[in-house]
Write a protein that holds these residues in place. Structure first.
Motif, PDB file in Angstrom:
ATOM      1  N   THR A 198      11.822 -35.059 -10.941  1.00 42.86           N
ATOM      2  CA  THR A 198      11.106 -36.018 -10.093  1.00 42.86           C
ATOM      3  C   THR A 198      11.664 -37.423 -10.244  1.00 42.86           C
ATOM      4  N   LEU A 199      11.838 -37.863 -11.482  1.00 40.80           N
ATOM      5  CA  LEU A 199      12.337 -39.227 -11.719  1.00 40.80           C
ATOM      6  C   LEU A 199      13.741 -39.425 -11.156  1.00 40.80           C
ATOM      7  N   LEU A 200      14.628 -38.474 -11.400  1.00 43.02           N
ATOM      8  CA  LEU A 200      16.002 -38.613 -10.908  1.00 43.02           C
ATOM      9  C   LEU A 200      16.066 -38.515  -9.387  1.00 43.02           C
ATOM     10  N   THR A 201      15.259 -37.652  -8.799  1.00 38.02           N
ATOM     11  CA  THR A 201      15.233 -37.519  -7.340  1.00 38.02           C
ATOM     12  C   THR A 201      14.715 -38.794  -6.692  1.00 38.02           C
ATOM     13  N   LEU A 241      30.484 -45.656  -9.526  1.00 40.61           N
ATOM     14  CA  LEU A 241      30.340 -46.158 -10.891  1.00 40.61           C
ATOM     15  C   LEU A 241      31.311 -45.469 -11.840  1.00 40.61           C
ATOM     16  N   THR A 242      31.657 -46.146 -12.929  1.00 39.67           N
ATOM     17  CA  THR A 242      32.448 -45.511 -13.972  1.00 39.67           C
ATOM     18  C   THR A 242      31.591 -44.464 -14.666  1.00 39.67           C
ATOM     19  N   LYS A 243      32.209 -43.590 -15.413  1.00 38.06           N
ATOM     20  CA  LYS A 243      31.473 -42.547 -16.127  1.00 38.06           C
ATOM     21  C   LYS A 243      30.430 -43.170 -17.059  1.00 38.06           C
ATOM     22  N   LEU A 244      30.800 -44.215 -17.751  1.00 39.20           N
ATOM     23  CA  LEU A 244      29.862 -44.897 -18.642  1.00 39.20           C
ATOM     24  C   LEU A 244      28.661 -45.430 -17.873  1.00 39.20           C
ATOM     25  N   LYS A 245      28.899 -46.078 -16.751  1.00 33.91           N
ATOM     26  CA  LYS A 245      27.813 -46.635 -15.938  1.00 33.91           C
ATOM     27  C   LYS A 245      26.948 -45.536 -15.329  1.00 33.91           C
ATOM     28  N   GLN A 246      27.559 -44.409 -14.975  1.00 32.82           N
ATOM     29  CA  GLN A 246      26.789 -43.264 -14.452  1.00 32.82           C
ATOM     30  C   GLN A 246      25.786 -42.791 -15.494  1.00 32.82           C
ATOM     31  N   HIS A 247      26.269 -42.616 -16.720  1.00 32.02           N
ATOM     32  CA  HIS A 247      25.402 -42.148 -17.795  1.00 32.02           C
ATOM     33  C   HIS A 247      24.331 -43.186 -18.124  1.00 32.02           C
ATOM     34  N   GLN A 248      24.711 -44.443 -18.129  1.00 35.22           N
ATOM     35  CA  GLN A 248      23.741 -45.505 -18.384  1.00 35.22           C
ATOM     36  C   GLN A 248      22.636 -45.518 -17.339  1.00 35.22           C
ATOM     37  N   LYS A 249      23.002 -45.285 -16.097  1.00 32.48           N
ATOM     38  CA  LYS A 249      22.022 -45.251 -15.003  1.00 32.48           C
ATOM     39  C   LYS A 249      21.003 -44.130 -15.226  1.00 32.48           C
ATOM     40  N   TYR A 252      20.270 -42.672 -18.131  1.00 34.03           N
ATOM     41  CA  TYR A 252      19.465 -43.033 -19.311  1.00 34.03           C
ATOM     42  C   TYR A 252      18.453 -44.125 -18.982  1.00 34.03           C
ATOM     43  N   GLN A 253      18.799 -45.005 -18.081  1.00 28.00           N
ATOM     44  CA  GLN A 253      17.882 -46.060 -17.635  1.00 28.00           C
ATOM     45  C   GLN A 253      16.623 -45.441 -17.019  1.00 28.00           C
ATOM     46  N   ILE A 254      16.801 -44.338 -16.333  1.00 25.71           N
ATOM     47  CA  ILE A 254      15.698 -43.682 -15.616  1.00 25.71           C
ATOM     48  C   ILE A 254      14.868 -42.786 -16.529  1.00 25.71           C
ATOM     49  N   ILE A 255      15.511 -41.990 -17.366  1.00 27.95           N
ATOM     50  CA  ILE A 255      14.748 -41.028 -18.169  1.00 27.95           C
ATOM     51  C   ILE A 255      14.833 -41.279 -19.672  1.00 27.95           C
TER      52      ILE A 255
END
Length: 86
Positions: A12-15, A57-65, A67-70
């Motif tokens: 739900t959060l990611l969607t 986004l870079t791979k790092l920024k993708q993962h950060q995004k 983690y920011q959500i969940i």
């Protein structure tokens, strides 16, 4: 919270935040029986995702995004998170 409820919350959060074209949240806790995270009841999850907003986004920024959500679910509800950007 049960593992099924955790999975549903992650979906739900990611969607809601990323509007993915594809999202698969997999409970991998059964691979980690006996691991420290298993003792606390927290779950191991894999997130496979394809979202337009992550492509630039870079791979790092993708993962950060993600983690920011969940990330607030770690370490109580999620013990480990494997992220695969498609």
């Amino acid at each position: 919270m049960t593992a099924a409820e955790r999975k549903e919350l992650i979906e739900t959060l990611l969607t809601e935040q990323l509007h993915p074209q594809f999202l698969n949240v997999i409970n991998e806790s059964h691979f980690h029986v006996g691991h420290a995270g298993s003792a606390t009841g927290a779950s191991h999850f894999a997130v496979e995702i394809n979202a337009e907003c992550l492509k630039k986004l870079t791979k790092l920024k993708q993962h950060q995004k993600i983690y920011q959500i969940i990330g607030y679910l770690i370490p109580i509800e999620i013990h480990a998170l494997r992220i695969v950007i498609l």
